[in-house]
Design an enzyme around this catalytic site. Structure first.
Site, PDB file in Angstrom:
ATOM      1  N   ARG A 156       0.801  -1.150   0.028  1.00 58.80           N
ATOM      2  CA  ARG A 156       0.151  -0.149   0.054  1.00 58.80           C
ATOM      3  C   ARG A 156       0.822   1.011   0.015  1.00 58.80           C
ATOM      4  O   ARG A 156      -0.102   2.223  -0.066  1.00 58.80           O
ATOM      5  CB  ARG A 156      -1.042  -0.067   1.142  1.00 58.80           C
ATOM      6  CG  ARG A 156      -2.387  -0.642   1.043  1.00 58.80           C
ATOM      7  CD  ARG A 156      -3.348  -0.826   1.994  1.00 58.80           C
ATOM      8  NE  ARG A 156      -3.885  -2.390   1.952  1.00 58.80           N
ATOM      9  CZ  ARG A 156      -3.309  -3.087   2.796  1.00 58.80           C
ATOM     10  NH1 ARG A 156      -2.451  -3.006   3.805  1.00 58.80           N
ATOM     11  NH2 ARG A 156      -3.672  -4.319   2.892  1.00 58.80           N
ATOM     12  N   THR A 201       1.718  -5.889   4.116  1.00 63.97           N
ATOM     13  CA  THR A 201       1.129  -5.357   2.943  1.00 63.97           C
ATOM     14  C   THR A 201       1.155  -3.678   3.233  1.00 63.97           C
ATOM     15  O   THR A 201       0.796  -3.054   2.332  1.00 63.97           O
ATOM     16  CB  THR A 201      -0.173  -5.923   2.493  1.00 63.97           C
ATOM     17  OG1 THR A 201      -1.049  -5.554   3.835  1.00 63.97           O
ATOM     18  CG2 THR A 201       0.036  -7.179   2.300  1.00 63.97           C
ATOM     19  N   GLY A 217      -1.486 -11.759   8.507  1.00 65.97           N
ATOM     20  CA  GLY A 217      -1.504 -13.323   8.660  1.00 65.97           C
ATOM     21  C   GLY A 217      -2.466 -13.854   9.430  1.00 65.97           C
ATOM     22  O   GLY A 217      -2.393 -15.062   9.723  1.00 65.97           O
ATOM     23  N   ALA A 218      -3.256 -13.190  10.127  1.00 61.14           N
ATOM     24  CA  ALA A 218      -4.387 -13.780  11.080  1.00 61.14           C
ATOM     25  C   ALA A 218      -5.107 -14.736  10.384  1.00 61.14           C
ATOM     26  O   ALA A 218      -5.509 -15.794  11.016  1.00 61.14           O
ATOM     27  CB  ALA A 218      -5.331 -12.632  11.500  1.00 61.14           C
ATOM     28  N   ASN A 296      -8.654  -9.125  13.416  1.00 63.52           N
ATOM     29  CA  ASN A 296      -9.519 -10.309  13.729  1.00 63.52           C
ATOM     30  C   ASN A 296      -8.858 -11.353  14.433  1.00 63.52           C
ATOM     31  O   ASN A 296      -7.404 -11.198  14.461  1.00 63.52           O
ATOM     32  CB  ASN A 296     -10.203 -10.978  12.605  1.00 63.52           C
ATOM     33  CG  ASN A 296      -9.482 -11.319  11.497  1.00 63.52           C
ATOM     34  OD1 ASN A 296      -8.678 -10.505  10.868  1.00 63.52           O
ATOM     35  ND2 ASN A 296      -9.049 -12.538  11.536  1.00 63.52           N
ATOM     36  N   ASP A 341     -14.374 -11.969  11.710  1.00 62.93           N
ATOM     37  CA  ASP A 341     -13.340 -11.401  10.897  1.00 62.93           C
ATOM     38  C   ASP A 341     -13.429  -9.897  10.868  1.00 62.93           C
ATOM     39  O   ASP A 341     -13.204  -9.461  10.015  1.00 62.93           O
ATOM     40  CB  ASP A 341     -13.045 -11.945   9.391  1.00 62.93           C
ATOM     41  CG  ASP A 341     -11.889 -11.346   8.638  1.00 62.93           C
ATOM     42  OD1 ASP A 341     -10.945 -10.959   9.386  1.00 62.93           O
ATOM     43  OD2 ASP A 341     -12.146 -11.441   7.596  1.00 62.93           O
ATOM     44  N   ASN A 428     -13.544  -1.691   3.907  1.00 62.15           N
ATOM     45  CA  ASN A 428     -12.216  -2.308   4.001  1.00 62.15           C
ATOM     46  C   ASN A 428     -11.081  -1.212   4.188  1.00 62.15           C
ATOM     47  O   ASN A 428     -11.330  -0.156   4.844  1.00 62.15           O
ATOM     48  CB  ASN A 428     -12.079  -3.465   3.103  1.00 62.15           C
ATOM     49  CG  ASN A 428     -11.296  -4.491   3.532  1.00 62.15           C
ATOM     50  OD1 ASN A 428     -10.000  -4.443   4.072  1.00 62.15           O
ATOM     51  ND2 ASN A 428     -11.901  -5.681   3.526  1.00 62.15           N
ATOM     52  N   CYS A 656      -7.665 -17.797  -3.903  1.00 63.27           N
ATOM     53  CA  CYS A 656      -6.825 -16.833  -4.994  1.00 63.27           C
ATOM     54  C   CYS A 656      -7.728 -17.113  -6.239  1.00 63.27           C
ATOM     55  O   CYS A 656      -7.747 -16.210  -7.066  1.00 63.27           O
ATOM     56  CB  CYS A 656      -5.475 -17.502  -5.035  1.00 63.27           C
ATOM     57  SG  CYS A 656      -4.486 -16.900  -3.718  1.00 63.27           S
ATOM     58  N   MET A 695       2.997 -18.914  -7.494  1.00 63.20           N
ATOM     59  CA  MET A 695       2.135 -20.267  -7.281  1.00 63.20           C
ATOM     60  C   MET A 695       3.419 -21.291  -6.854  1.00 63.20           C
ATOM     61  O   MET A 695       3.872 -21.963  -7.337  1.00 63.20           O
ATOM     62  CB  MET A 695       1.513 -20.690  -8.665  1.00 63.20           C
ATOM     63  CG  MET A 695       1.041 -22.096  -8.595  1.00 63.20           C
ATOM     64  SD  MET A 695      -0.458 -22.170  -7.393  1.00 63.20           S
ATOM     65  CE  MET A 695      -0.138 -24.001  -7.167  1.00 63.20           C
TER      66      MET A 695
HETATM   67 CA    CA Z   1      -8.807 -11.114   8.463  1.00 67.02          CA
END
Ligand code: CA
Length: 738
Positions: A156, A201, A217-218, A296, A341, A428, A656, A695
């Site tokens: 970001r 991020t 990573g939650a 979360n 979440d 978000n 994904c 991937m």
């Molecule tokens: Ca989350």
């Protein structure tokens, strides 16, 4: 010495140029210099310090920090582009970001230079008038992090501070670059446990000689924390954990003792606990404190995480820390005992507002849970909490207790339930804009439900086992397609909105409904305009008084990133990145009445676009993507095999590649892969043949037999969607689970 530094700069510039033409990260950073690099320009900017960011309003032509100023209101004082002139707004220049992966960055603009990031945490310094690249830095994120980040290879943005540019890489490093050359000055590893799937991020924030950074990573199961580093040296100054760790070990800091009392039973630390701070960290010079927007729980379900009940501090909270010591001044928890979440990581803006006749310094946040919070920054007292979108999980927030009142009818412990908001939130990370003069917030909101239900595994055994190398949600995901399809007629329609919302009264001054729910961040301007990009690819300027669209530009690529505005040599500009992805990969191809995103129709192209009055540059006309599904060989797998493949796909691939193997456009649609890719299916899934593109191998969690079943399911989905497209079959079956 000067020559030596210049020489190093040139080598880096050449590396940058060479790497820039590559779409995916390289593993080999060894690139040699060539003489052409001698002409590589460098960036010249004045020194950014606390005083300058604090007085950002005195230089409205710049965009000095993530949300423009320390207050992060994202409201530009510039007026050259206004309600009267916006009709003449046109493209000044466009720059191909050379990637089809997601773009979410806020560019920082200082003294004519634009600093921004692209996918894979790559950093660009660009001449803001011409769009020419000045330097480029690639942190060489290993491709496997494409799998270790929940929500795409996002970044970001950067912080620009005291002659340096700071970026945090997807694989968890904080890196300081020389702002003039892009040469690395220092790098630190911010991750406490490399076995766990941590990622970064968010944009770092800079103040008080420190750089603040959290992580994500939650969803995989990690424990959240934020660290402050010395801006000069990279040395750690303090670290604040957001949730308690292993109770057999000492508390890292006193606040963990307070938090531990609110976690009861269960073994949350083995799963992770959650509480990651992956987006909002805001410095407040008025109180010399830093606000953390905390995420979360890991897992999402509280009955697994903390079966004895409790609020589970500091999940889904706003936490105020002393900027110098990292000690907590106060906290406010938006969602006690988070079960959905409902992160409170969404952008935090600071403002001075008159509330009930009293002048207050307030904090504004619209977290995922659908209530808009106005909080006194002095002590964390809750002043307002009006709903800003459709909220069904709670009836209201009690201002006396400061707590939401949950809706007992929508408890999903026994029975699956459609709940609003879903995990994408009523709002978000796509930032809002605060207009203090009008007393309004321009807010990208959505109604996007999820059907929540306990996981089949837990329902059968009452036991939850940590899923190493995969998601740890506690809700049913493997059979989500079946759950959704069986309850489709009850599904609330997903909708997207741009709202002019009054945070004190909870009233919408105006609302624009957008045909897709997943749209871009917002910029308000003193020129009377609100700019927002949307999923359909339009950048629109709305009249901030009534929401009327006054100007629109079709970029032909879905937009998530927020616009910024700046002025150079008397000319005002608006810049924005295009390119879809991020947290909505899972939803994939939308079902009507949700409109199709431009990234699906035309493909997903990362572009940096800059507009000015009288700009007359043009974009190449796009062609619609060929979305026919190739003929597949006859399927010999049994229904049971396909059903097993469906569960595995739901557990590992769908996040994904999209629900029921229908991609949203930015990640490969497996119904349309070539026969060569089908032939290499096992090599791709188990041997990491395409790891450099993100991937990575799944050999740690999938066997050859599992992979064959997933392949059966992918083939089966391709066959039936092809038959429907050809008119040979009325409707797809979509799920094989019984
Ligand atoms: Ca989350």
């Amino acid at each position: 010495m000067r020559t030596l530094i210049a020489g190093v700069a040139i080598v880096v510039a050449i590396i940058a140029l060479v790497l820039f033409v590559q779409n995916e990260p390289t593993s080999d950073p060894t690139v040699t210099s060539t003489p052409e690099a001698l002409a590589a320009p460098t960036a010249t900017i004045g020194l950014i310090d606390d005083a300058r960011i604090n007085n950002a309003d005195s230089e409205p032509g710049n965009w000095l920090a993530y949300g423009r100023t320390y207050e992060e209101q994202r409201f530009s004082p510039l007026t050259q582009i206004n309600r009267e002139t916006v009709g003449e707004l046109g493209l000044a220049w466009a720059r191909d970001m050379n990637t089809n992966r997601v773009q979410e960055a806020t560019p920082i603009i200082v003294d004519g230079v634009m600093f921004l990031t692209s996918s894979w945490s790559r950093v660009f310094a660009i001449d803001a008038v011409s769009g020419e690249q000045l330097w480029f830095y690639d942190p060489q994120v290993p491709g496997e992090w494409g799998r270790r980040a929940c929500c795409d290879v996002v970044n970001r943005g950067v912080a620009v501070y005291q002659g340096r540019v700071y970026v945090a890489s997807l694989d968890g490093r904080l890196i300081a670059l020389d702002a003039a050359t892009g040469i690395k000055v220092w790098e630190v590893d911010t991750i406490i446990d490399r076995e766990r799937f941590y990622s970064i991020t968010g944009a770092p924030r800079a103040a008080k000689g420190k750089i603040f950074i959290g992580n994500g990573g939650a969803e995989f199961g990690v424990r959240g924390y934020v660290t402050a580093y010395d801006a000069e040296t990279g040395e750690q100054v303090w670290r604040f954990y957001t949730v308690p760790g292993d109770p057999s070990l000492p508390f890292e800091h006193p606040e963990m003792e307070t938090a531990a009392d609110t976690w009861k039973g269960g073994e949350w630390w083995k799963i992770g606990g959650g509480g990651t701070v992956w987006n909002s960290i805001v410095y407040d010079p008025d109180f010399d404190q830093v606000y953390l927007g905390v995420g979360n729980g890991s897992p999402w379900t509280r009955v697994i995480r903390s079966p004895g009940g409790g609020d589970n501090l500091f999940l889904a909270s706003i936490v105020a820390l002393d900027a110098d010591t990292g000690r907590m001044n106060w906290y406010y928890q938006t969602t006690p005992g988070d079960n959905w979440d409902y992160t409170a990581v969404q952008d935090i803006a600071l403002a001075d507002m008159t509330v009930d006749g009293v002048e207050r310094k307030v904090l504004l946040q619209a977290p995922k849970n659908g209530f808009f919070y106005v909080i006194d920054r002095a002590d964390g007292k809750l002043l307002r909490a009006h709903p800003f979108a459709t909220v069904t999980w709670a009836t209201h927030v009690d201002l006396e207790t400061g707590r939401p009142v949950e809706n007992p009818d929508l408890d999903y412990l026994e029975k699956e339930q459609w709940i609003l908001p879903g995990p994408l939130g009523a709002h978000n990370w796509q930032a809002m804009s605060v207009d203090t003069e009008a007393g309004l917030v321009y807010l990208p909101a959505q109604d996007n439900p999820l059907i929540y239900g306990m996981s089949e595994e837990w329902k059968a055994s009452g036991v939850y086992k940590r899923n190493e190398g995969g998601w740890n949600l506690g809700i049913e995901i493997a059979g989500i397609a079946q759950l959704l399809l069986n309850n489709l007629e009850d599904q609330p329609t997903p909708k997207g909105y741009l709202k002019a919302f009054d945070p004190l009264t909870g009233v919408d001054k105006w609302v624009v409904e957008i045909p897709h729910y997943w749209n871009g961040g917002v910029l308000g301007t003193a020129g009377g305009l609100v700019f927002q990009g949307d999923a359909l690819g339009y950048l629109t300027a709305y009249n901030k008084d009534n929401g009327e669209a006054l100007w629109q530009f079709n970029t032909y690529t879905s937009i998530l990133a927020p616009p910024v505005s700046f002025m150079i040599d008397g000319v005002q500009y608006v810049s924005i990145l295009t390119g879809n992805g991020g947290g909505d990969l899972f939803s994939g191809e939308p079902l009507p009445p949700v409109a199709e995103p431009a990234s699906l129709t035309y493909g997903n192209y990362g572009k940096l676009l800059t507009f000015k009055l009288g700009g007359n540059a043009t974009l190449e006309s796009p062609t619609a993507v060929d979305r026919s599904i190739p003929e597949q060989p006859p399927l010999t797998a049994s229904i049971e095999d396909i059903a097993r493949g469906e569960r595995l796909y739901g557990n590992y691939c769908g996040f994904c590649h999209g629900l029921v193997v229908r991609s949203g456009g930015s990640i490969s649609d497996l119904r349309r892969i070539s026969e060569a890719s089908h032939d290499a299916f096992n090599k791709i899934v188990l041997e990491g043949m395409m790891a450099s593109a993100g991937m990575a191998s799944f050999a740690d969690v999938l066997t050859e037999e599992d992979t064959a079943r997933i392949h059966d399911y992918v083939r089966a989905r391709a066959i039936e969607d092809r038959e429907v497209a050809l008119g040979n079959q009325e409707a797809p079956r979509l799920t094989w689970l019984q």
